[in-house]
Design an enzyme around this catalytic site. Structure first.
Site, PDB file in Angstrom:
ATOM      1  N   SER A   1       0.839  -1.209   0.000  1.00  0.00           N
ATOM      2  CA  SER A   1       0.000   0.000   0.000  1.00  0.00           C
ATOM      3  C   SER A   1       0.875   1.261   0.000  1.00  0.00           C
ATOM      4  O   SER A   1       1.667   1.480   0.927  1.00  0.00           O
ATOM      5  CB  SER A   1      -0.903  -0.029   1.234  1.00  0.00           C
ATOM      6  OG  SER A   1      -1.284   1.278   1.592  1.00  0.00           O
TER       7      SER A   1
HETATM    8  N1  LIG Z   1      -5.897   9.149   1.372  1.00  0.00           N
HETATM    9  C1  LIG Z   1      -5.719   7.942   2.132  1.00  0.00           C
HETATM   10  C2  LIG Z   1      -5.886   6.749   1.214  1.00  0.00           C
HETATM   11  C3  LIG Z   1      -5.950   5.471   2.002  1.00  0.00           C
HETATM   12  C4  LIG Z   1      -6.411   4.319   1.126  1.00  0.00           C
HETATM   13  O1  LIG Z   1      -7.284   4.471   0.246  1.00  0.00           O
HETATM   14  N2  LIG Z   1      -5.839   3.136   1.363  1.00  0.00           N
HETATM   15  C5  LIG Z   1      -6.263   1.969   0.639  1.00  0.00           C
HETATM   16  C6  LIG Z   1      -5.099   1.003   0.485  1.00  0.00           C
HETATM   17  S1  LIG Z   1      -3.775   1.722  -0.414  1.00  0.00           S
HETATM   18  C7  LIG Z   1      -7.371   1.294   1.426  1.00  0.00           C
HETATM   19  O2  LIG Z   1      -7.377   1.342   2.640  1.00  0.00           O
HETATM   20  N3  LIG Z   1      -8.324   0.654   0.742  1.00  0.00           N
HETATM   21  C8  LIG Z   1      -9.377  -0.053   1.389  1.00  0.00           C
HETATM   22  C9  LIG Z   1     -10.627   0.744   1.559  1.00  0.00           C
HETATM   23  O3  LIG Z   1     -10.621   1.982   1.275  1.00  0.00           O
HETATM   24  O4  LIG Z   1     -11.632   0.168   1.960  1.00  0.00           O
HETATM   25  C10 LIG Z   1      -4.335   7.930   2.786  1.00  0.00           C
HETATM   26  O5  LIG Z   1      -3.422   8.526   2.232  1.00  0.00           O
HETATM   27  O6  LIG Z   1      -4.183   7.339   3.873  1.00  0.00           O
END
Ligand SMILES: N[C@@H](CCC(=O)N[C@@H](CS)C(=O)NCC(=O)O)C(=O)O
Length: 244
Positions: A40
């Site tokens: 990630s």
């Molecule tokens: N803007 C957020 C983005 C976080 C994000 O979208 N992470 C993804 C993985 S890279 C995630 O958690 N996806 C699962 C979901 O949103 O349910 C950050 O920078 O922390």
């Protein structure tokens, strides 16, 4: 007491107060937990920044492919169910750029990663907001459908991403790092996207300031897990891209 003696006394009090405040802040009482998954991109930025700052993390593997982020316990902590999520002795925070700023503020040896000077900090914040609202959005619009739905390369989305890279290239004119002369949390946030682009074979040669900054920042982060954390994670993602 003479004026000079008074000045010296005041200065000494100031030094002692600052030293006390700093040592109080320095290290967390318990390890800081970070819920993460190695590939990630926003998780990779947190792990590298913690190494630069010199603060230990307790990494809690959270496999979003298997729904570990949708359990009642996780949702209670972060209703938005994203990784990374940080737990610093009960203080919960998500959004990677907010976590970067918190770690630098709370545990940074000095303010070089996130300057206290209002104008310098404003430039770092502008770069972080550009990353969150423009660069990462345009990267995601092009690559997430390709990575996770096997879709084709979209020229229009690629042009939009390249426009954002062009802006970044312009911000870097006359600057060694994205917000000035030294590495800040904005570089650590932005590099993870650029590392992905390199792993995906994206041609960045049209943006010379960007490519020079990329090499410089790789070197700066080399002692802090650049290869093991950032490049390794980007390679895992690159494997999801459909091969011709
Ligand atoms: N803007 C957020 C983005 C976080 C994000 O979208 N992470 C993804 C993985 S890279 C995630 O958690 N996806 C699962 C979901 O949103 O349910 C950050 O920078 O922390």
């Amino acid at each position: 007491m003479s004026v000079v003696e008074k000045e010296i006394l005041l200065f000494w009090e100031y030094v002692k107060r600052n030293a006390a405040a700093r040592s109080k802040n320095k290290m967390p009482n318990q390890p800081i937990k970070v819920y993460y998954l190695p590939p990630s991109p926003p998780c990779r930025s947190i792990i590298m920044a913690a190494k630069v700052i010199g603060v230990d993390l307790e990494l809690v593997l959270t496999n979003i492919m298997e729904g570990h982020h949708m359990t009642p316990e996780y949702l209670k902590m972060n209703p938005q169910h994203t990784i990374p999520t940080m737990d610093d002795s009960g203080f919960i925070l998500w959004e990677s750029r907010a976590i970067l700023a918190y770690l630098a503020n709370a545990y940074g040896r000095d303010d070089s990663l996130y300057p206290k000077n209002p104008r310098q900090r404003a430039i770092v914040d502008q770069r972080l907001n550009f990353d969150l609202g423009t660069l990462y959005v345009r990267y995601s619009a092009l690559y997430l459908p390709m990575l996770f739905r096997g879709e084709e390369y979209d020229e229009q989305k690629a042009d939009q991403l390249d426009e954002a890279l062009g802006w970044l290239n312009t911000f870097l004119e006359g600057r060694a790092f994205v917000a000035g002369d030294n590495l800040t949390i904005a570089d650590i946030s932005i590099i993870v996207t650029i590392t992905n682009l390199e792993a995906f074979g994206y041609d960045m040669s049209g943006h010379p300031n960007l490519t020079k900054w990329f090499e410089r920042t790789k070197k700066a982060l080399e002692p802090y897990g650049y290869e093991e954390v950032d490049v390794a994670g980007a390679k895992v993602l690159a494997n999801f891209l459909k091969k011709d």
